[in-house]
Structures are given as C-alpha cells and as structure tokens.
Design a protein around this motif. Structure first.
Motif, mmCIF file in Angstrom:
data_model
loop_
_atom_site.group_PDB
_atom_site.id
_atom_site.type_symbol
_atom_site.label_atom_id
_atom_site.label_comp_id
_atom_site.label_asym_id
_atom_site.label_seq_id
_atom_site.Cartn_x
_atom_site.Cartn_y
_atom_site.Cartn_z
ATOM 1 N N GLY A 93 0.833 -1.196 0.000
ATOM 2 C CA GLY A 93 0.000 0.000 0.000
ATOM 3 C C GLY A 93 0.864 1.241 0.000
ATOM 4 O O GLY A 93 1.881 1.300 0.688
ATOM 5 N N HIS A 94 0.476 2.209 -0.810
ATOM 6 C CA HIS A 94 1.198 3.479 -0.854
ATOM 7 C C HIS A 94 0.458 4.456 0.055
ATOM 8 O O HIS A 94 -0.629 4.923 -0.290
ATOM 9 C CB HIS A 94 1.277 4.005 -2.287
ATOM 10 N N LEU A 95 1.020 4.721 1.224
ATOM 11 C CA LEU A 95 0.414 5.644 2.174
ATOM 12 C C LEU A 95 0.359 7.042 1.567
ATOM 13 O O LEU A 95 -0.608 7.761 1.730
ATOM 14 C CB LEU A 95 1.225 5.636 3.467
ATOM 15 N N ASN A 96 1.427 7.420 0.859
ATOM 16 C CA ASN A 96 1.510 8.686 0.129
ATOM 17 C C ASN A 96 2.672 8.570 -0.856
ATOM 18 O O ASN A 96 3.189 7.476 -1.068
ATOM 19 C CB ASN A 96 1.679 9.881 1.088
ATOM 20 N N GLU A 97 3.127 9.667 -1.416
ATOM 21 C CA GLU A 97 4.208 9.629 -2.405
ATOM 22 C C GLU A 97 5.573 9.343 -1.796
ATOM 23 O O GLU A 97 6.559 9.204 -2.512
ATOM 24 C CB GLU A 97 4.272 10.954 -3.178
#
Length: 115
Positions: A93-97
């Motif tokens: 999962g990409h929490l943010n960039e």
C-alpha cells in the motif's frame, strides 16, 4: 435508494437514504504482460526511475508489516526479497508519495527495492 418522509411541517422534508460503503485500499500486485512495450529512458545514473531515483530498504527484523519511508516523491514499483534473496509477494500500500506499507501473513526479514 432514498425515501422522502413528510414531517408535517411547512418547508421541512426529511430524506432517508440507505447506502453501502466499501473500504478501499490501494494495493499493488504483479501483472503478467503478454507483449511488453519498449523500455523507457534510464535516469541520469543509468538506474531505472525518475532521474535515476530508487531506494533499497533493509528489514533486518522479521515482521508482518514493513513501513518504508523512501522520500522519492512518487509511488514507486516495489520488489520484495527474503533473507535468502528469494522474491516474494505481499500486500503493498502506498500511504503517500513518500511512504510504502508492506503487509505479509507471516513475519519476514529481507529487503525491498523501490524504483
């Protein structure tokens, strides 16, 4: 479906709505490509990624959750390897960039390559 309820008051209406909300989580999974396209340009140092950007995370202690703060400024592709160098799959999962969360069923130690 919505249902309008008359309250008996002037200029007052109640709308009762029933809705289903599904949890959404961005997950990366390997994709099989039947005919790959041409390779993109390499970064300045010859490595893949934007301007040669990449990151290697080492997970020395076996864990079911790896939190990887890479600070690359984009959502990179993630390759996972155990201590023996064998590639493995997990929920990514990409929490943010700048942060990736890797989740496995059993604790794993190893490393991740981000490009």
């Amino acid at each position: 479906m919505a249902k309008i309820i008359d309250t008996g008051r002037a200029n007052t209406v109640v709308v009762e709505a029933q809705r289903t909300v599904a949890a959404v989580r961005e997950v990366s999974r390997p994709v099989k490509v039947s005919s790959p396209g041409p390779a993109g340009p390499r970064g300045q140092d010859g490595a893949p990624g934007a301007n040669g950007a990449g990151y290697t995370h080492e997970q020395f202690v076996a864990s079911t959750t790896w939190t990887i703060a890479h600070n690359l400024g984009f959502r990179p592709a993630v390759e996972l390897y155990d201590e023996g160098g064998q590639e493995f799959s997990a929920d990514i999962g990409h929490l943010n960039e700048n942060t990736v969360i890797v989740t496995t069923v059993t604790p794993v130690a190893g490393f991740a390559r981000l490009n």
